[in-house]
Write a protein that holds these residues in place. Structure first.
Motif, PDB file in Angstrom:
ATOM      1  N   GLY A   1       0.816  -1.222   0.000  1.00 25.92           N
ATOM      2  CA  GLY A   1       0.000   0.000   0.000  1.00 25.92           C
ATOM      3  C   GLY A   1       0.833   1.247   0.000  1.00 25.92           C
ATOM      4  O   GLY A   1       0.462   2.253  -0.633  1.00 25.92           O
ATOM      5  N   SER A   2       1.986   1.218   0.669  1.00 29.04           N
ATOM      6  CA  SER A   2       2.844   2.404   0.660  1.00 29.04           C
ATOM      7  C   SER A   2       3.543   2.593  -0.682  1.00 29.04           C
ATOM      8  O   SER A   2       3.749   3.720  -1.133  1.00 29.04           O
ATOM      9  CB  SER A   2       3.885   2.299   1.772  1.00 29.04           C
ATOM     10  N   GLN A   3       3.907   1.502  -1.341  1.00 31.09           N
ATOM     11  CA  GLN A   3       4.590   1.599  -2.632  1.00 31.09           C
ATOM     12  C   GLN A   3       3.646   2.050  -3.744  1.00 31.09           C
ATOM     13  O   GLN A   3       4.031   2.816  -4.641  1.00 31.09           O
ATOM     14  CB  GLN A   3       5.217   0.252  -3.002  1.00 31.09           C
ATOM     15  N   THR A   4       2.425   1.589  -3.722  1.00 32.02           N
ATOM     16  CA  THR A   4       1.459   1.946  -4.766  1.00 32.02           C
ATOM     17  C   THR A   4       0.695   3.228  -4.469  1.00 32.02           C
ATOM     18  O   THR A   4      -0.003   3.736  -5.350  1.00 32.02           O
ATOM     19  CB  THR A   4       0.459   0.788  -4.956  1.00 32.02           C
TER      20      THR A   4
ATOM     21  N   GLU B   1       7.114   6.733   1.624  1.00 30.08           N
ATOM     22  CA  GLU B   1       7.333   5.326   1.362  1.00 30.08           C
ATOM     23  C   GLU B   1       8.760   4.924   1.714  1.00 30.08           C
ATOM     24  O   GLU B   1       9.672   5.747   1.747  1.00 30.08           O
ATOM     25  CB  GLU B   1       7.047   5.015  -0.106  1.00 30.08           C
ATOM     26  N   LEU B   2       8.930   3.639   1.986  1.00 30.33           N
ATOM     27  CA  LEU B   2      10.224   3.082   2.368  1.00 30.33           C
ATOM     28  C   LEU B   2      10.903   2.513   1.123  1.00 30.33           C
ATOM     29  O   LEU B   2      10.274   1.774   0.361  1.00 30.33           O
ATOM     30  CB  LEU B   2      10.041   1.984   3.420  1.00 30.33           C
ATOM     31  N   PRO B   3      12.188   2.870   0.867  1.00 25.16           N
ATOM     32  CA  PRO B   3      12.878   2.310  -0.306  1.00 25.16           C
ATOM     33  C   PRO B   3      12.933   0.779  -0.237  1.00 25.16           C
ATOM     34  O   PRO B   3      12.826   0.163   0.826  1.00 25.16           O
ATOM     35  CB  PRO B   3      14.277   2.927  -0.224  1.00 25.16           C
ATOM     36  N   PHE B   4      13.126   0.185  -1.399  1.00 24.63           N
ATOM     37  CA  PHE B   4      13.080  -1.276  -1.496  1.00 24.63           C
ATOM     38  C   PHE B   4      14.200  -1.929  -0.708  1.00 24.63           C
ATOM     39  O   PHE B   4      13.969  -2.898   0.026  1.00 24.63           O
ATOM     40  CB  PHE B   4      13.151  -1.701  -2.961  1.00 24.63           C
TER      41      PHE B   4
ATOM     42  N   PRO C   1      10.488   5.587   8.105  1.00 21.41           N
ATOM     43  CA  PRO C   1       9.426   6.480   8.597  1.00 21.41           C
ATOM     44  C   PRO C   1       8.782   5.925   9.864  1.00 21.41           C
ATOM     45  O   PRO C   1       9.009   4.778  10.263  1.00 21.41           O
ATOM     46  CB  PRO C   1       8.442   6.532   7.432  1.00 21.41           C
ATOM     47  N   VAL C   2       7.934   6.751  10.454  1.00 24.90           N
ATOM     48  CA  VAL C   2       7.346   6.381  11.747  1.00 24.90           C
ATOM     49  C   VAL C   2       6.410   5.187  11.608  1.00 24.90           C
ATOM     50  O   VAL C   2       6.346   4.319  12.492  1.00 24.90           O
ATOM     51  CB  VAL C   2       6.620   7.602  12.342  1.00 24.90           C
ATOM     52  N   TRP C   3       5.659   5.127  10.523  1.00 23.91           N
ATOM     53  CA  TRP C   3       4.694   4.054  10.376  1.00 23.91           C
ATOM     54  C   TRP C   3       5.379   2.685  10.279  1.00 23.91           C
ATOM     55  O   TRP C   3       4.807   1.664  10.685  1.00 23.91           O
ATOM     56  CB  TRP C   3       3.801   4.299   9.159  1.00 23.91           C
ATOM     57  N   VAL C   4       6.630   2.647   9.761  1.00 25.82           N
ATOM     58  CA  VAL C   4       7.367   1.383   9.709  1.00 25.82           C
ATOM     59  C   VAL C   4       7.743   0.928  11.119  1.00 25.82           C
ATOM     60  O   VAL C   4       7.655  -0.260  11.463  1.00 25.82           O
ATOM     61  CB  VAL C   4       8.618   1.538   8.826  1.00 25.82           C
ATOM     62  N   VAL C   5       8.147   1.868  11.963  1.00 22.39           N
ATOM     63  CA  VAL C   5       8.490   1.534  13.345  1.00 22.39           C
ATOM     64  C   VAL C   5       7.258   1.018  14.088  1.00 22.39           C
ATOM     65  O   VAL C   5       7.327   0.040  14.836  1.00 22.39           O
ATOM     66  CB  VAL C   5       9.095   2.750  14.056  1.00 22.39           C
TER      67      VAL C   5
END
Length: 329
Positions: A206-209, A218-221, A281-285
Motif C-alpha cells: 500500500g505504501s509503494q502503490t 514510502e520506504l525504499p526497497f 518512517p514512523v509508520w514502519v516503526v
C-alpha cells in the motif's frame, strides 16, 4: 504229551481261516496263510499272517513298560522345549534391556548439548554480536550478512529439534511413536503464520502503490528488504519445519513454534534498532512494534498449549490404570 498237545493246538489255530463267500473265486488266490511261531518258554503263541489288501492290519498293543517309557520320553522332551524357550526369552529380554540402557546413557548428554547448540547458534550472535560489525549501511552486503546470521540460527534450531526428537522417542526402538497434533492446533498455527506474513506485505504494498495515503513517506526497497526480508525467510522456514513434523508425526511438533517465535521476537527487536540506521518512517516503526506484540501474544498462547498438553497427558495416564482395574473387577 503237553508239548505235542500245544503243537497240535497251534497248528489248528494257524490253519484256521474264516469262511468268506466271495463273488470272484480268483480273489482267494490273493490271501496267503502265514507262519506260526511258538514260544514254549513263556507259553505264548504268535501267529503272523499276511492279510489281503482289503483286510485291516491287526492292532498289537504295547506293553505297560514300553508305553510308560514313551510317555515319559515325550513329557521330558516337552519339558525341555518349554525350559529352552523360556531361557531364550529371558536372554532376549536381558539383551534388549541392556541395549535400551545403553541407548538411554547415550541420550543423557543431549539434554545439555541441545540447548547449548540453540544458545550458541541463535541467541548469542543476536544478543552479544554488535550490529556495527554486521550492518554497514542499507545495501546488499548488509542484507546478506543479516540473512547469514539468521541461517546460523536455523541450523542450530534444526539440530536442537533433531536432538529433542531423539530424546522424546521411546526407549524401545521397536515401539512406534505416532504423535499427531489436533486439527485445531494446525489451523491456528497456520492462521498465525499467514497473518504475520500478510499484514506487513499489504502495508508495504500500500505504501509503494500509494493506495494508503497515511503510509507516507514510502520506504525504499533495499531498506524494506533489510528490515523484513530475513523476517519472511524465517516464516518460510518455520512453516516448512512444522509441516514436516506433522507429516513425520514427530513428538517435537509442540516445541517447534516456540523455538522460532522466541527468535522472531529478537529478530523484530533488531529490526526496530536498524530502522534508525535506514531512516525508516514512523509508520514502519509502528508496524514493527505491532509485529512484536503479535508474536509475543502467539508465543504466550503456545506456552499455554504446552501446559494444556502436559495436563491432558497426565489425565490420560491416570485414566488408564482405572480402566484396567475396572476390567479386572
Amino acid at each position: 504229551m503237553v508239548s505235542q498237545g500245544m503243537v497240535s493246538l497251534t497248528k489248528s489255530l494257524c490253519t484256521m481261516t474264516p469262511r468268506v463267500r466271495l463273488k470272484n473265486p480268483k480273489m482267494m488266490q490273493n490271501t496267503k496263510i502265514g507262519s506260526c511261531h511258538v514260544r514254549f518258554k513263556n507259553f505264548r503263541v504268535l501267529c503272523t499272517t499276511k492279510l489281503s489288501q482289503w483286510e485291516p492290519s491287526p492292532f498289537v498293543p504295547a506293553s505297560a513298560e514300553e508305553a510308560s517309557g514313551i510317555v515319559l520320553e515325550k513329557a521330558a522332551n516337552v519339558f525341555e522345549s518349554i525350559v529352552s524357550e523360556a531361557a531364550e526369552e529371558e536372554k532376549e529380554d536381558s539383551q534388549q534391556q541392556r541395549a535400551n540402557s545403553q541407548i538411554q546413557v547415550f541420550k543423557w548428554p543431549i539434554w545439555l548439548l541441545g540447548p547449548s547448540v540453540l544458545l550458541t547458534s541463535g541467541m548469542a550472535p543476536t544478543l552479544w554480536l554488535p550490529l556495527s560489525s554486521v550492518f554497514l549501511s542499507s545495501n546488499v552486503v548488509s542484507l546478506l550478512s543479516l540473512i547469514g546470521l539468521d541461517c546460523i540460527f536455523n541450523l542450530g534450531a534444526t539440530l536442537f529439534l533433531l536432538m529433542a526428537d531423539s530424546c522424546a522417542r521411546p526407549k524401545d526402538p521397536s515401539q512406534s511413536c505416532n504423535s499427531q497434533p489436533p486439527f485445531s492446533y494446525k489451523f491456528w498455527n497456520i492462521f498465525a503464520l499467514v497473518t504475520g506474513f500478510l499484514v506487513p506485505t499489504l502495508l508495504l504494498f500500500g505504501s509503494q502503490t500509494g493506495l494508503l495515503a497515511s503510509l507516507q513517506p514510502e520506504l525504499p526497497f533495499i531498506s524494506s528488504a533489510v528490515l523484513l526480508f530475513p523476517y519472511f525467510i524465517l516464516l518460510a522456514v518455520q512453516t516448512l519445519t512444522e509441516i514436516l513434523t506433522w507429516h513425520w508425526q514427530s513428538p517435537v511438533w509442540l516445541v517447534t513454534p516456540v523455538v522460532y517465535e522466541a527468535y522472531r521476537v529478537l529478530q523484530l527487536m533488531r529490526g526496530i534498532k536498524l530502522s534508525a540506521e535506514v531512516n525508516a518512517p514512523v509508520w514502519v516503526v509502528h508496524m514493527l512494534r505491532g509485529l512484536v506484540s503479535w508474536w509475543v501474544l502467539i508465543l504466550g498462547m503456545q506456552l499455554m498449549r504446552v501446559a494444556w498438553f502436559a495436563g491432558f497427558a497426565s489425565r490420560t495416564t491416570n485414566q488408564e490404570p482405572e480402566s484396567v482395574a475396572s476390567k479386572e473387577r
